[in-house]
Design a protein around this motif. Structure first.
Motif, PDB file in Angstrom:
ATOM      1  N   PRO A  14       0.635  -1.391   0.065  1.00 25.25           N
ATOM      2  CA  PRO A  14       0.199  -0.563  -0.092  1.00 25.25           C
ATOM      3  C   PRO A  14       1.121   1.176   0.007  1.00 25.25           C
ATOM      4  CG  PRO A  14      -0.652  -1.712   1.655  1.00 25.25           C
ATOM      5  CD  PRO A  14       0.227  -2.213   1.284  1.00 25.25           C
ATOM      6  N   LYS A  15       0.269   1.934  -1.138  1.00 23.36           N
ATOM      7  CA  LYS A  15       0.823   3.534  -1.172  1.00 23.36           C
ATOM      8  C   LYS A  15       0.735   5.068  -0.985  1.00 23.36           C
ATOM      9  CE  LYS A  15       5.033   5.883  -3.241  1.00 23.36           C
ATOM     10  NZ  LYS A  15       5.640   5.996  -4.230  1.00 23.36           N
ATOM     11  N   ARG A  16      -0.013   5.834  -0.362  1.00 20.80           N
ATOM     12  CA  ARG A  16      -0.620   6.890  -0.231  1.00 20.80           C
ATOM     13  C   ARG A  16      -0.747   7.254  -1.934  1.00 20.80           C
ATOM     14  NH1 ARG A  16      -4.532   7.263   2.784  1.00 20.80           N
ATOM     15  NH2 ARG A  16      -5.236   9.860   3.376  1.00 20.80           N
ATOM     16  N   HIS A  17      -2.156   7.652  -1.859  1.00 20.64           N
ATOM     17  CA  HIS A  17      -2.100   8.164  -3.777  1.00 20.64           C
ATOM     18  C   HIS A  17      -3.671   8.872  -3.916  1.00 20.64           C
ATOM     19  CE1 HIS A  17       0.407   4.596  -5.462  1.00 20.64           C
ATOM     20  NE2 HIS A  17      -0.074   5.287  -5.776  1.00 20.64           N
ATOM     21  N   HIS A  18      -3.634  10.347  -4.275  1.00 22.66           N
ATOM     22  CA  HIS A  18      -4.470  11.151  -4.490  1.00 22.66           C
ATOM     23  C   HIS A  18      -5.081  10.732  -5.997  1.00 22.66           C
ATOM     24  CE1 HIS A  18      -6.300  14.919  -3.752  1.00 22.66           C
ATOM     25  NE2 HIS A  18      -6.464  15.290  -4.888  1.00 22.66           N
ATOM     26  N   PHE A  19      -6.368  10.556  -5.334  1.00 23.60           N
ATOM     27  CA  PHE A  19      -6.850  10.498  -6.592  1.00 23.60           C
ATOM     28  C   PHE A  19      -7.997  11.433  -7.236  1.00 23.60           C
ATOM     29  CE2 PHE A  19      -9.909   9.832  -3.605  1.00 23.60           C
ATOM     30  CZ  PHE A  19     -11.623   9.880  -4.254  1.00 23.60           C
ATOM     31  N   TYR A  20      -8.262  11.138  -8.731  1.00 28.66           N
ATOM     32  CA  TYR A  20      -8.918  12.273  -8.848  1.00 28.66           C
ATOM     33  C   TYR A  20     -10.161  11.049 -10.118  1.00 28.66           C
ATOM     34  CZ  TYR A  20      -6.091  15.898  -8.891  1.00 28.66           C
ATOM     35  OH  TYR A  20      -4.970  16.493  -8.430  1.00 28.66           O
ATOM     36  N   LEU A  21     -11.756  11.281  -9.753  1.00 34.05           N
ATOM     37  CA  LEU A  21     -12.607  10.785 -10.438  1.00 34.05           C
ATOM     38  C   LEU A  21     -13.811  11.257 -12.027  1.00 34.05           C
ATOM     39  CD1 LEU A  21     -13.749   8.126 -10.751  1.00 34.05           C
ATOM     40  CD2 LEU A  21     -16.241   8.397  -8.845  1.00 34.05           C
ATOM     41  N   PHE A  22     -13.318  10.584 -12.691  1.00 33.63           N
ATOM     42  CA  PHE A  22     -14.272  11.353 -13.770  1.00 33.63           C
ATOM     43  C   PHE A  22     -15.229  10.660 -14.012  1.00 33.63           C
ATOM     44  CE2 PHE A  22      -9.962  12.703 -13.459  1.00 33.63           C
ATOM     45  CZ  PHE A  22      -9.797  13.925 -13.828  1.00 33.63           C
ATOM     46  N   ASN A  23     -15.845  11.126 -15.082  1.00 35.80           N
ATOM     47  CA  ASN A  23     -17.116  10.478 -15.719  1.00 35.80           C
ATOM     48  C   ASN A  23     -16.785   9.110 -16.486  1.00 35.80           C
ATOM     49  OD1 ASN A  23     -16.336  12.740 -17.479  1.00 35.80           O
ATOM     50  ND2 ASN A  23     -18.665  11.803 -18.699  1.00 35.80           N
ATOM     51  N   ASP A  24     -15.313   9.777 -16.708  1.00 39.08           N
ATOM     52  CA  ASP A  24     -15.270   7.969 -18.141  1.00 39.08           C
ATOM     53  C   ASP A  24     -13.956   7.516 -17.401  1.00 39.08           C
ATOM     54  OD1 ASP A  24     -13.994  10.250 -18.631  1.00 39.08           O
ATOM     55  OD2 ASP A  24     -13.612   9.652 -20.533  1.00 39.08           O
ATOM     56  N   LEU A  25     -13.734   8.110 -16.308  1.00 34.54           N
ATOM     57  CA  LEU A  25     -11.722   7.793 -15.956  1.00 34.54           C
ATOM     58  C   LEU A  25     -11.338   7.771 -14.892  1.00 34.54           C
ATOM     59  CD1 LEU A  25      -8.896   6.696 -17.494  1.00 34.54           C
ATOM     60  CD2 LEU A  25      -8.358  10.138 -17.192  1.00 34.54           C
ATOM     61  N   LEU A  26     -10.574   6.887 -13.820  1.00 35.91           N
ATOM     62  CA  LEU A  26     -10.175   6.631 -12.898  1.00 35.91           C
ATOM     63  C   LEU A  26      -8.384   7.683 -12.283  1.00 35.91           C
ATOM     64  CD1 LEU A  26     -10.894   6.534  -9.838  1.00 35.91           C
ATOM     65  CD2 LEU A  26     -10.927   4.060  -9.647  1.00 35.91           C
ATOM     66  N   LEU A  27      -7.518   8.474 -12.065  1.00 34.20           N
ATOM     67  CA  LEU A  27      -6.640   8.249 -11.940  1.00 34.20           C
ATOM     68  C   LEU A  27      -6.476   8.608 -10.578  1.00 34.20           C
ATOM     69  CD1 LEU A  27      -5.713  11.950 -13.875  1.00 34.20           C
ATOM     70  CD2 LEU A  27      -6.392   9.111 -15.031  1.00 34.20           C
ATOM     71  N   PHE A  28      -4.750   7.730 -10.347  1.00 34.42           N
ATOM     72  CA  PHE A  28      -4.349   7.364  -9.223  1.00 34.42           C
ATOM     73  C   PHE A  28      -2.868   7.944  -9.187  1.00 34.42           C
ATOM     74  CE2 PHE A  28      -7.005   4.059  -8.886  1.00 34.42           C
ATOM     75  CZ  PHE A  28      -7.836   4.142  -7.281  1.00 34.42           C
ATOM     76  N   ALA A  29      -2.756   9.345  -8.784  1.00 35.21           N
ATOM     77  CA  ALA A  29      -1.117   9.243  -9.047  1.00 35.21           C
ATOM     78  C   ALA A  29      -0.262   9.853  -7.809  1.00 35.21           C
ATOM     79  CB  ALA A  29      -1.298  11.202  -9.052  1.00 35.21           C
ATOM     80  N   THR A  30       0.905  10.480  -7.497  1.00 32.39           N
ATOM     81  CA  THR A  30       1.484  10.717  -6.184  1.00 32.39           C
ATOM     82  C   THR A  30       2.299  11.612  -6.220  1.00 32.39           C
ATOM     83  OG1 THR A  30       3.436   9.478  -7.366  1.00 32.39           O
ATOM     84  CG2 THR A  30       2.336   7.883  -6.097  1.00 32.39           C
ATOM     85  N   PRO A  31       2.434  12.982  -4.963  1.00 29.56           N
ATOM     86  CA  PRO A  31       2.998  13.734  -5.405  1.00 29.56           C
ATOM     87  C   PRO A  31       4.372  14.368  -6.108  1.00 29.56           C
ATOM     88  CG  PRO A  31       2.721  13.157  -3.093  1.00 29.56           C
ATOM     89  CD  PRO A  31       2.175  11.551  -3.882  1.00 29.56           C
ATOM     90  N   LYS A  32       4.553  15.264  -6.801  1.00 34.43           N
ATOM     91  CA  LYS A  32       5.800  15.325  -7.530  1.00 34.43           C
ATOM     92  C   LYS A  32       6.730  15.870  -6.375  1.00 34.43           C
ATOM     93  CE  LYS A  32       6.761  17.612 -11.873  1.00 34.43           C
ATOM     94  NZ  LYS A  32       6.364  18.339 -13.354  1.00 34.43           N
ATOM     95  N   ARG A  33       8.160  15.510  -6.940  1.00 37.71           N
ATOM     96  CA  ARG A  33       9.182  16.165  -5.523  1.00 37.71           C
ATOM     97  C   ARG A  33      10.078  16.583  -6.736  1.00 37.71           C
ATOM     98  NH1 ARG A  33       9.679  13.269  -1.529  1.00 37.71           N
ATOM     99  NH2 ARG A  33       7.946  11.810  -0.896  1.00 37.71           N
ATOM    100  N   ALA A  34      10.758  17.502  -5.681  1.00 43.67           N
ATOM    101  CA  ALA A  34      11.802  19.055  -6.460  1.00 43.67           C
ATOM    102  C   ALA A  34      13.314  17.716  -7.610  1.00 43.67           C
ATOM    103  CB  ALA A  34      12.125  20.296  -5.881  1.00 43.67           C
ATOM    104  N   LEU A  35      13.498  18.220  -7.884  1.00 43.21           N
ATOM    105  CA  LEU A  35      14.155  17.747  -8.136  1.00 43.21           C
ATOM    106  C   LEU A  35      15.637  17.492  -8.138  1.00 43.21           C
ATOM    107  CD1 LEU A  35      14.139  18.707 -12.662  1.00 43.21           C
ATOM    108  CD2 LEU A  35      13.649  16.710 -11.319  1.00 43.21           C
ATOM    109  N   VAL A  36      16.136  18.498  -6.881  1.00 40.89           N
ATOM    110  CA  VAL A  36      17.551  18.818  -5.776  1.00 40.89           C
ATOM    111  C   VAL A  36      17.200  18.350  -4.903  1.00 40.89           C
ATOM    112  CG1 VAL A  36      19.288  19.930  -5.046  1.00 40.89           C
ATOM    113  CG2 VAL A  36      18.566  20.542  -8.328  1.00 40.89           C
ATOM    114  N   SER A  37      16.373  18.238  -3.897  1.00 46.15           N
ATOM    115  CA  SER A  37      15.937  17.965  -2.938  1.00 46.15           C
ATOM    116  C   SER A  37      14.761  17.096  -2.590  1.00 46.15           C
ATOM    117  CB  SER A  37      14.983  19.717  -1.946  1.00 46.15           C
ATOM    118  OG  SER A  37      13.545  19.890  -2.492  1.00 46.15           O
ATOM    119  N   GLY A  38      14.358  16.610  -3.052  1.00 46.31           N
ATOM    120  CA  GLY A  38      13.718  15.217  -3.278  1.00 46.31           C
ATOM    121  C   GLY A  38      11.983  16.047  -2.443  1.00 46.31           C
ATOM    122  N   ALA A  39      11.607  17.474  -2.027  1.00 43.35           N
ATOM    123  CA  ALA A  39      10.789  17.808  -1.349  1.00 43.35           C
ATOM    124  C   ALA A  39       9.421  17.758  -2.257  1.00 43.35           C
ATOM    125  CB  ALA A  39      10.895  18.888  -0.621  1.00 43.35           C
ATOM    126  N   GLU A  40       8.592  17.242  -1.265  1.00 41.25           N
ATOM    127  CA  GLU A  40       6.885  16.922  -2.252  1.00 41.25           C
ATOM    128  C   GLU A  40       6.790  18.441  -2.700  1.00 41.25           C
ATOM    129  OE1 GLU A  40       4.302  15.250  -0.023  1.00 41.25           O
ATOM    130  OE2 GLU A  40       5.149  13.164   0.015  1.00 41.25           O
TER     131      GLU A  40
END
Length: 356
Positions: A195-221
């Protein structure tokens, strides 16, 4: 009517006057209902106005606040607001009037209906008022649905632009028929991954699961910025109860999402665009079937997502079934039309007598 006979008492005069008032009121109510019944088709113009109302308000704020607070447009609106005819109201107060008015029409006719009497004339007027009330309510409902649809479509573009930075991976997210339904945070797991934390977006025809984008240098969300990890076309998935062996206690708020590759024909060739994908599928090779577990923090959150997802899956599958039925019917009609000349020629040839 309108003239009181001589020799009648004061009480009778008062009663007669009251009857005249009631008759006039009944006629006035009937007149209002008649006029509105004729104007109902034109009230649908409110839909176009209300659909862009939120955008108009946002534009006015943009042009009159912050660095634009001293712009020529802002100063003009300030001067206009001080004009006596504006009664101290700003532009936003006038822009809200049409949507408010549309909501008041059903209330107006409902009040008229409640105050109609029992006479025959009142009954006739009440019937017309009832018909007008229903027509006005239908228009208001249609406009509200239009506004809701416009808002959910605008939300799709907002997610594409603000949350995904219009990235190529979601280049096809914005679509004329796609509407936003709900979003939130859940834990997502599969047989391959814990299990891993995801942010989901539900549309009328599509379901997306996404994870936070991170900075290239620091790796911070990066706040409110995401990368899509899993995307499922709703025609490909169904919602099921999680296996009892997985739910360890009453505090586990989870359900199972089953992916089945409906986009593959019997021969294995894709029938339509490849909408479903997951980072858990090596080299983009989609399995025929895969199960995923969804955990929510609270029972209410789990129920909301599950119910919304079930309903959206049902709606889109019914829509696709209808489209497929019409496509097949069209193919059959075309095939039948193509066979007709051949059958006619064969019948003619069969009926022709051989020449001597």
């Amino acid at each position: 009517p309108g003239t009181v006979p001589r020799g009648v008492s004061g009480a009778t005069v008062a009663l007669y006057s009251r009857a005249e008032q009631v008759r006039a009121a009944t006629e006035l109510a009937r007149t209002h209902a008649q006029i509105f019944s004729e104007m109902v088709p034109f009230l649908r113009a409110y839909a176009g106005y209300c659909k862009t109302y939120a955008e108009a308000i946002a534009l006015v704020k943009q042009l009159t606040e912050g660095r634009n607070a001293t712009s020529k447009f802002a100063k003009f609106l300030q001067r206009a607001q001080s004009v006596p005819q504006c009664r101290g109201l700003d532009l936003a107060s006038f822009l809200i009037k049409p949507p408010q008015r549309l909501c008041k029409y059903p209330l107006f006719f409902n009040d008229l209906l409640k105050n109609m009497g029992d006479s025959r004339a009142d009954a006739e007027s009440a019937a017309l008022i009832s018909t007008t009330l229903k027509a006005v309510q239908d228009v208001a409902t249609t406009v509200n649905k239009t506004m809701a649809s416009a808002g959910s479509q605008a939300k799709v573009f907002e997610i594409f632009k603000d949350h995904f930075d219009a990235h190529d991976s979601v280049a096809d997210l914005v679509s004329p028929t796609r509407r936003f339904l709900v979003e939130g945070d859940v834990d997502f797991a599969s047989h391959e991954k814990a299990p891993k934390r995801h942010h989901f977006y539900l549309f009328n025809d599509l379901l997306l699961f996404a994870t936070p984008k991170r900075a290239l240098v620091s790796g911070a969300e990066i706040s409110n910025k995401y990368k899509v990890k899993h995307r499922f076309a709703l025609v490909d998935i169904s919602v099921l109860d999680a296996p009892a062996s997985i739910s360890l206690n009453a505090n586990d708020h989870l359900f199972l999402v089953r992916f089945e590759d409906t986009q593959q024909s019997a021969g294995g060739a894709p029938r339509q665009a490849n909408l479903s994908n997951s980072v858990h599928w090596a080299d983009g090779a989609r399995p025929q079937r895969a199960d995923f577990l969804i955990w929510a923090d609270q029972a209410a959150e789990c129920e909301t997502l599950r119910n919304s997802l079930q309903q959206a899956c049902y709606d889109i599958k019914i829509l696709h079934q209808g489209l497929e039925s019409r496509r097949r019917a069209s193919v059959n009609v075309t095939a039948a039309a193509g066979d007709a000349p051949t059958k006619t020629a064969a019948a003619a040839a069969k009926g022709a007598a051989p020449s001597a």
